[in-house]
Design an enzyme around this catalytic site. Structure first.
Site, PDB file in Angstrom:
ATOM      1  N   SER A 181       7.337 -37.666 -76.459  1.00  0.00           N
ATOM      2  CA  SER A 181       6.690 -36.351 -76.568  1.00  0.00           C
ATOM      3  C   SER A 181       5.622 -36.437 -77.646  1.00  0.00           C
ATOM      4  O   SER A 181       5.700 -37.272 -78.558  1.00  0.00           O
ATOM      5  CB  SER A 181       7.719 -35.278 -76.947  1.00  0.00           C
ATOM      6  OG  SER A 181       7.091 -34.076 -77.341  1.00  0.00           O
ATOM      7  N   TYR A 215      14.667 -33.005 -82.471  1.00  0.00           N
ATOM      8  CA  TYR A 215      13.847 -33.476 -81.345  1.00  0.00           C
ATOM      9  C   TYR A 215      12.716 -34.369 -81.852  1.00  0.00           C
ATOM     10  O   TYR A 215      12.479 -35.457 -81.314  1.00  0.00           O
ATOM     11  CB  TYR A 215      13.290 -32.269 -80.604  1.00  0.00           C
ATOM     12  CG  TYR A 215      12.532 -32.574 -79.342  1.00  0.00           C
ATOM     13  CD1 TYR A 215      13.202 -32.850 -78.155  1.00  0.00           C
ATOM     14  CD2 TYR A 215      11.143 -32.561 -79.322  1.00  0.00           C
ATOM     15  CE1 TYR A 215      12.503 -33.126 -76.986  1.00  0.00           C
ATOM     16  CE2 TYR A 215      10.436 -32.822 -78.162  1.00  0.00           C
ATOM     17  CZ  TYR A 215      11.117 -33.097 -76.990  1.00  0.00           C
ATOM     18  OH  TYR A 215      10.421 -33.358 -75.842  1.00  0.00           O
TER      19      TYR A 215
END
Length: 300
Positions: free
Chosen positions: A188, A200
């Site tokens: 990401s 994350y």
């Protein structure tokens, strides 16, 4: 009420655009015909789109996702797109035993393996006061499936590389083979810069690092490794769809402020990038993290 109607129209418009893109996207010869790909986390979203894109290039695909109905439906779409063979495997990739079974079924059913794409992930709220259990959940979702999938699939990827003569040449001035086996980890943009939830960000940054170090180690063994960093992608059932429904005005402002093209990316656009990067056309792309975000991220 007006906000809910606006959100619904935006989501439906995005869905219609995605459908148009799928209908009008024509295959080009990426040299993937006959290749065997395993996609871990491919029931819907980016994984589902990547599977269909690989199928259009006449690759056989094995799909792993937790929900049987979703993975079977995606396998059906892959068959319609042109995959010579499809396998739908229902398994939770965060569970080591289930993942091991899934890789075993995939390699047995496909008769080997040429490509591994890992896409398992998910964000959760929390900051510095998260418990060990919460940190473990973030890493279990976003990092461990890639580590374990690589370890389990590697013998098969190495074997297929040897069969294709993809090991480094004996002479440094020889052209060498472009038929390496491939591992692609989907990270990401929040693994490259700040912006996402803490666990994350940490896990995706580790995943990008993992791909780089795996690339250095595995290139001499005929396996090419890289990662991609998608930006904000809108697809049915995804997190951005939920946010758009709950706060259409706020999300519209976010998109106009943060994404230069003034729209979300689509799963199809990321899937096409994955297909290209898994192909021999990208044979000299290794160790890199390829950004697929429409100019959203700020880092170089």
């Amino acid at each position: 009420m007006r906000k809910c109607l606006l959100a619904s129209r935006l989501v439906l418009a995005a869905g219609r655009k995605w459908a148009r893109d799928v209908r009008h996207s024509q295959p080009m010869d990426l040299g993937l015909s006959g290749k065997r790909a395993l996609l871990v986390g491919a029931g819907r979203g980016l994984g589902g789109a990547a599977a269909v894109c690989l199928a259009r290039e006449r690759a056989s695909v094995a799909l792993v996702a937790r929900t049987r109905s979703a993975v079977e439906e995606r396998a059906r779409l892959c068959r319609e797109a042109g995959a010579p063979q499809t396998l739908a495997i229902a398994a939770d990739a965060t569970d080591p035993a289930q993942l091991e079974r899934a890789v075993r079924e995939a390699t047995s059913g496909l008769g080997g393996l040429d490509i591994l794409v890992t896409l398992v992930g998910g964000s959760q709220p929390g900051g510095v006061e998260m418990s060990d259990a919460e940190w473990s959940t973030g890493l279990d979702r976003n990092l461990w499936p890639a580590i374990r999938s690589t370890r389990l699939a590697l013998p098969f990827l190495e074997a297929s590389a040897r069969e294709r003569g993809a090991l480094p040449p004996t002479s440094v001035d020889a052209p060498g083979s472009r038929q390496q086996s491939v591992i692609l980890h989907v990270a990401s943009i929040w693994g490259r810069e700040g912006g996402g939830a803490m666990s994350y960000n940490v896990a995706k940054a580790a995943l990008i690092s993992l791909a780089h170090e795996q690339a250095r180690e595995l290139a001499p063994r005929g396996v090419r490794v890289l990662s991609i960093a998608p930006g904000s992608i809108l697809h049915p059932g995804g997190a951005w769809e939920r946010r758009l429904r709950s706060d259409p005005d706020g999300i519209a402002q976010f998109v106009r402020r943060e994404i230069p093209f003034g729209r979300f990316g689509t799963a199809e656009e990321v899937g096409d990038a994955i297909a290209l990067l898994c192909s021999p056309r990208a044979s000299w792309v290794a160790g890199a993290c390829v950004v697929v975000d429409g100019g959203q991220s700020r880092s170089f």
